[in-house]
Design an enzyme around this catalytic site. Structure first.
Site, PDB file in Angstrom:
ATOM      1  N   ASP A  19      11.177   8.646   3.176  1.00 53.89           N
ATOM      2  CA  ASP A  19      10.461   7.784   4.126  1.00 53.89           C
ATOM      3  C   ASP A  19       9.753   6.684   3.342  1.00 53.89           C
ATOM      4  O   ASP A  19       9.597   6.778   2.123  1.00 53.89           O
ATOM      5  CB  ASP A  19       9.460   8.609   4.950  1.00 53.89           C
ATOM      6  N   ASP A  20       9.334   5.643   4.061  1.00 56.44           N
ATOM      7  CA  ASP A  20       8.660   4.549   3.365  1.00 56.44           C
ATOM      8  C   ASP A  20       7.265   4.950   2.903  1.00 56.44           C
ATOM      9  O   ASP A  20       6.834   4.572   1.827  1.00 56.44           O
ATOM     10  CB  ASP A  20       8.630   3.260   4.222  1.00 56.44           C
ATOM     11  N   ASP A  25       1.018   8.570   5.669  1.00 58.08           N
ATOM     12  CA  ASP A  25      -0.325   8.052   5.964  1.00 58.08           C
ATOM     13  C   ASP A  25      -1.212   9.240   6.328  1.00 58.08           C
ATOM     14  O   ASP A  25      -1.823   9.864   5.455  1.00 58.08           O
ATOM     15  CB  ASP A  25      -0.215   7.017   7.090  1.00 58.08           C
TER      16      ASP A  25
HETATM   17  O1  LIG Z   1       1.868   9.932   7.875  1.00 57.10           O
HETATM   18  P1  LIG Z   1       1.871   9.366   9.273  1.00 57.10           P
HETATM   19  O2  LIG Z   1       0.486   9.066   9.764  1.00 57.10           O
HETATM   20  O3  LIG Z   1       2.641  10.208  10.241  1.00 57.10           O
HETATM   21  O4  LIG Z   1       2.559   7.925   9.214  1.00 57.10           O
HETATM   22  C1  LIG Z   1       3.712   7.646   8.471  1.00 57.10           C
HETATM   23  C2  LIG Z   1       4.866   7.258   9.373  1.00 57.10           C
HETATM   24  O5  LIG Z   1       4.507   6.142  10.201  1.00 57.10           O
HETATM   25  C3  LIG Z   1       5.491   5.129  10.102  1.00 57.10           C
HETATM   26  O6  LIG Z   1       6.558   5.350  11.005  1.00 57.10           O
HETATM   27  P2  LIG Z   1       6.473   4.973  12.569  1.00 57.10           P
HETATM   28  O7  LIG Z   1       6.217   6.202  13.371  1.00 57.10           O
HETATM   29  O8  LIG Z   1       5.520   3.848  12.743  1.00 57.10           O
HETATM   30  O9  LIG Z   1       7.918   4.520  12.957  1.00 57.10           O
HETATM   31  P3  LIG Z   1       8.920   3.511  12.258  1.00 57.10           P
HETATM   32  O10 LIG Z   1       9.285   4.123  10.934  1.00 57.10           O
HETATM   33  O11 LIG Z   1      10.048   3.446  13.202  1.00 57.10           O
HETATM   34  O12 LIG Z   1       8.211   2.199  12.078  1.00 57.10           O
HETATM   35  C4  LIG Z   1       6.023   5.305   8.695  1.00 57.10           C
HETATM   36  O13 LIG Z   1       7.345   4.759   8.580  1.00 57.10           O
HETATM   37  C5  LIG Z   1       6.036   6.792   8.506  1.00 57.10           C
HETATM   38  O14 LIG Z   1       7.229   7.373   9.005  1.00 57.10           O
HETATM   39  O1  LIG Z   2       3.656  -0.632   8.375  1.00 53.08           O
HETATM   40  C1  LIG Z   2       2.935   0.381   8.279  1.00 53.08           C
HETATM   41  N1  LIG Z   2       1.932   0.394   7.350  1.00 53.08           N
HETATM   42  C2  LIG Z   2       1.080   1.448   7.177  1.00 53.08           C
HETATM   43  O2  LIG Z   2       0.180   1.433   6.320  1.00 53.08           O
HETATM   44  C3  LIG Z   2       1.307   2.558   8.048  1.00 53.08           C
HETATM   45  N2  LIG Z   2       0.682   3.754   8.194  1.00 53.08           N
HETATM   46  C4  LIG Z   2       1.322   4.402   9.168  1.00 53.08           C
HETATM   47  N3  LIG Z   2       2.338   3.665   9.650  1.00 53.08           N
HETATM   48  C5  LIG Z   2       2.352   2.508   8.968  1.00 53.08           C
HETATM   49  N4  LIG Z   2       3.145   1.437   9.095  1.00 53.08           N
HETATM   50 MG   LIG Z   3       8.453   5.872  10.058  1.00 50.91          MG
END
Ligand SMILES: O=P(O)(O)OC[C@H]1O[C@H](OP(=O)(O)OP(=O)(O)O)[C@H](O)[C@@H]1O
Ligand SMILES: O=c1[nH]c(=O)c2nc[nH]c2[nH]1
Ligand SMILES: [Mg+2]
Length: 174
Positions: free
Chosen positions: A108-109, A112
């Site tokens: 994952d990217d 958080d």
């Molecule tokens: O540790 P957390 O508080 O759960 O946050 C982290 C997740 O939030 C974002 O995804 P998001 O649900 O925004 O979806 P996306 O990847 O489609 O943008 C990010 O890419 C992680 O997957």
């Molecule tokens: O673009 C993002 N940046 C963040 O720091 C983050 N944390 C949760 N989801 C996120 N998405």
């Molecule tokens: Mg995500």
């Protein structure tokens, strides 16, 4: 979250950490150097959507051609709601990981709060979980990551941003 429920997570985060495509690519390659010491992996699993870009780079560098997705939505733009698993791993990938995820690499990217990470750990407890960036609350859930940023930092990824004019720092720019 309870302190300012009217603010989004992005607004509550006091600091901005903008990441360029170039920096993201380099950070993904740095992540792969570490993962190369841990593998080999049977398959890479991207947590969509943010995990798709790092998963493609990591899979390319590791020479892995089996790539699957777990589709989870939690933030609606920048507010975190209930986690929603839209798609789990395919039966073929689950078989490669012996049902528990052994030998599979989840990418994952970022982590958080760790809510998304907790969910993927519950789905595949023996998989290796890697992210490019980690904030302190989510960090214990990740096996390998590259850069830690503070909990009050919002990471701006290159696919969510565009170049724009910035006022000079002297005039009050952040
Ligand atoms: O540790 P957390 O508080 O759960 O946050 C982290 C997740 O939030 C974002 O995804 P998001 O649900 O925004 O979806 P996306 O990847 O489609 O943008 C990010 O890419 C992680 O997957
Ligand atoms: O673009 C993002 N940046 C963040 O720091 C983050 N944390 C949760 N989801 C996120 N998405
Ligand atoms: Mg995500």
């Amino acid at each position: 979250m309870a302190e300012h429920p009217e603010l989004s997570a992005q607004e509550r985060a006091g600091k901005a950490f903008p990441v360029s495509w170039d920096q993201f690519h380099r950070d993904c390659r740095a992540l792969t150097w570490r993962l190369n010491e841990v593998g080999p992996f049977h398959a890479v699993i991207a947590i969509t959507r943010g995990g798709l870009v790092p998963a493609a780079i990591v899979a390319r560098e590791l020479g892995v051609r089996v790539i699957d997705t777990v589709c989870i939505a939690s933030y609606d733009h920048n507010k975190q709601g209930d986690l929603n698993v839209l798609k789990g791993v395919s039966p073929d990938t689950a078989k490669l990981g012996g049902g528990t995820g052994k030998g599979l690499l989840i990418v994952d990217d970022l982590v958080d709060t760790g809510k998304t990470g907790r969910m993927v750990r519950d789905l595949l407890p023996d998989a290796h979980f890697a992210t490019v960036y980690a904030k302190p609350k989510g960090r214990p859930l990740v096996d390998t990551f590259i850069t830690e940023v503070s909990q009050d930092t919002w990471i701006f990824f290159p696919w969510d941003t565009a170049l724009s004019f910035q006022p000079p720092i002297r005039d009050g720019a952040a």
